[in-house]
Write a protein that holds these residues in place. Structure first.
Motif, mmCIF file in Angstrom:
data_model
loop_
_atom_site.group_PDB
_atom_site.id
_atom_site.type_symbol
_atom_site.label_atom_id
_atom_site.label_comp_id
_atom_site.label_asym_id
_atom_site.label_seq_id
_atom_site.Cartn_x
_atom_site.Cartn_y
_atom_site.Cartn_z
ATOM 1 N N ARG A 284 87.246 51.678 97.702
ATOM 2 C CA ARG A 284 86.233 52.391 96.944
ATOM 3 C C ARG A 284 84.974 51.517 96.841
ATOM 4 N NH1 ARG A 284 88.503 56.010 92.145
ATOM 5 N NH2 ARG A 284 89.757 56.577 93.953
ATOM 6 N N GLU A 285 83.826 52.144 97.084
ATOM 7 C CA GLU A 285 82.569 51.418 97.227
ATOM 8 C C GLU A 285 81.617 51.777 96.090
ATOM 9 O OE1 GLU A 285 79.039 51.196 100.648
ATOM 10 O OE2 GLU A 285 80.284 52.970 100.445
ATOM 11 N N PHE A 286 81.004 50.757 95.519
ATOM 12 C CA PHE A 286 80.008 50.970 94.477
ATOM 13 C C PHE A 286 78.781 51.651 95.058
ATOM 14 C CE2 PHE A 286 77.497 50.136 90.773
ATOM 15 C CZ PHE A 286 76.241 49.765 91.220
ATOM 16 N N VAL A 287 78.241 52.623 94.307
ATOM 17 C CA VAL A 287 77.038 53.323 94.728
ATOM 18 C C VAL A 287 75.896 53.079 93.745
ATOM 19 C CG1 VAL A 287 75.990 55.574 95.165
ATOM 20 C CG2 VAL A 287 78.331 55.113 95.940
ATOM 21 N N ALA A 288 76.152 53.331 92.451
ATOM 22 C CA ALA A 288 75.079 53.213 91.464
ATOM 23 C C ALA A 288 75.676 53.063 90.073
ATOM 24 C CB ALA A 288 74.156 54.425 91.511
ATOM 25 N N ARG A 289 74.868 52.535 89.167
ATOM 26 C CA ARG A 289 75.308 52.337 87.784
ATOM 27 C C ARG A 289 74.124 52.539 86.864
ATOM 28 N NH1 ARG A 289 79.083 49.129 84.600
ATOM 29 N NH2 ARG A 289 78.054 48.091 82.865
ATOM 30 N N ILE A 290 74.401 53.045 85.662
ATOM 31 C CA ILE A 290 73.356 53.232 84.663
ATOM 32 C C ILE A 290 73.905 52.799 83.317
ATOM 33 C CG2 ILE A 290 73.998 55.671 84.268
ATOM 34 C CD1 ILE A 290 70.961 56.223 83.916
ATOM 35 N N ARG A 291 73.107 52.077 82.558
ATOM 36 C CA ARG A 291 73.538 51.635 81.236
ATOM 37 C C ARG A 291 73.503 52.794 80.257
ATOM 38 N NH1 ARG A 291 71.020 46.683 78.768
ATOM 39 N NH2 ARG A 291 73.034 46.577 77.712
ATOM 40 N N ARG B 261 77.889 45.678 87.153
ATOM 41 C CA ARG B 261 79.321 45.584 87.406
ATOM 42 C C ARG B 261 79.645 46.535 88.540
ATOM 43 N NH1 ARG B 261 82.558 43.801 82.980
ATOM 44 N NH2 ARG B 261 83.750 45.739 82.793
ATOM 45 N N ARG B 262 80.085 45.972 89.672
ATOM 46 C CA ARG B 262 80.264 46.757 90.890
ATOM 47 C C ARG B 262 81.718 46.987 91.262
ATOM 48 N NH1 ARG B 262 75.427 46.426 94.043
ATOM 49 N NH2 ARG B 262 73.907 45.026 93.122
ATOM 50 N N ALA B 263 82.632 46.279 90.609
ATOM 51 C CA ALA B 263 84.035 46.367 91.008
ATOM 52 C C ALA B 263 84.713 47.557 90.350
ATOM 53 C CB ALA B 263 84.760 45.085 90.628
ATOM 54 N N PRO B 264 85.441 48.358 91.120
ATOM 55 C CA PRO B 264 86.112 49.525 90.537
ATOM 56 C C PRO B 264 87.038 49.157 89.382
ATOM 57 C CG PRO B 264 86.142 49.663 92.924
ATOM 58 C CD PRO B 264 85.611 48.318 92.587
ATOM 59 N N GLU B 265 87.685 48.024 89.444
ATOM 60 C CA GLU B 265 88.646 47.666 88.401
ATOM 61 C C GLU B 265 87.970 47.347 87.071
ATOM 62 O OE1 GLU B 265 88.356 46.240 91.370
ATOM 63 O OE2 GLU B 265 88.227 44.045 91.223
ATOM 64 N N GLN B 266 86.648 47.246 87.074
ATOM 65 C CA GLN B 266 85.917 46.997 85.834
ATOM 66 C C GLN B 266 85.656 48.283 85.046
ATOM 67 O OE1 GLN B 266 82.642 44.908 87.822
ATOM 68 N NE2 GLN B 266 83.196 43.036 86.715
ATOM 69 N N TYR B 267 85.963 49.412 85.630
ATOM 70 C CA TYR B 267 85.712 50.703 84.995
ATOM 71 C C TYR B 267 86.998 51.260 84.404
ATOM 72 C CZ TYR B 267 81.064 50.489 86.969
ATOM 73 O OH TYR B 267 79.779 50.100 87.266
ATOM 74 N N ASP B 268 86.858 51.938 83.276
ATOM 75 C CA ASP B 268 88.022 52.333 82.497
ATOM 76 C C ASP B 268 88.490 53.760 82.744
ATOM 77 O OD1 ASP B 268 86.101 50.494 80.408
ATOM 78 O OD2 ASP B 268 88.187 49.875 80.696
#
Length: 126
Positions: A45-52, A107-114
């Motif tokens: 799984r690849e990081f695409v984008a993130r928003i605070r 934070r780009r790693a999938p395992e960092q997301y809940d």
């Protein structure tokens, strides 16, 4: 428990646009940073984008920078991914994810997301 539901995927020609949506079932959504990821068969799984949480800071993978835009509407418990100038290599299942850690550092790693949605397929034809 946050439930996320993505929509908006589909088939589009190269150069076209799609807008993905991800709706959360809880108002606590506004306290989370949100991310979009994508995955193709046999690949990680690849990081695409993130928003605070406030929407004030956004981060993008180099491969989509300048073409994709992440945004959020906390009143609607929704995060969006506007995808323009799509390429065949953008073909993937796209997932939204929620991160309880609203770090200023990307934070780009999938395992960092809940929490994760079920994904929506995006197919770009050449």
């Amino acid at each position: 428990q946050v439930t996320l539901v993505e929509s908006g995927g589909g088939l589009v020609q190269a150069g076209g646009s799609l807008r993905l949506s991800c709706v959360a079932n809880e108002r606590s959504f506004r306290n989370y940073a949100m991310g979009w990821f994508r995955q193709t068969p046999g690949k990680e799984r690849e990081f695409v984008a993130r928003i605070r949480w406030s929407g004030g800071q956004t981060f993008y993978a180099d491969s989509v920078k300048g073409r994709f835009t992440i945004s959020r509407d906390n009143a609607k418990n929704t995060v969006y991914l506007q995808m323009n100038s799509l390429k065949p290599e953008d073909t993937a299942v796209y997932y939204c994810a929620a991160d309880r850690v609203t770090s200023i550092v990307v934070r780009r790693a999938p395992e960092q997301y809940d929490y994760w949605g079920q994904g929506t397929q995006v197919t770009v034809s050449s």
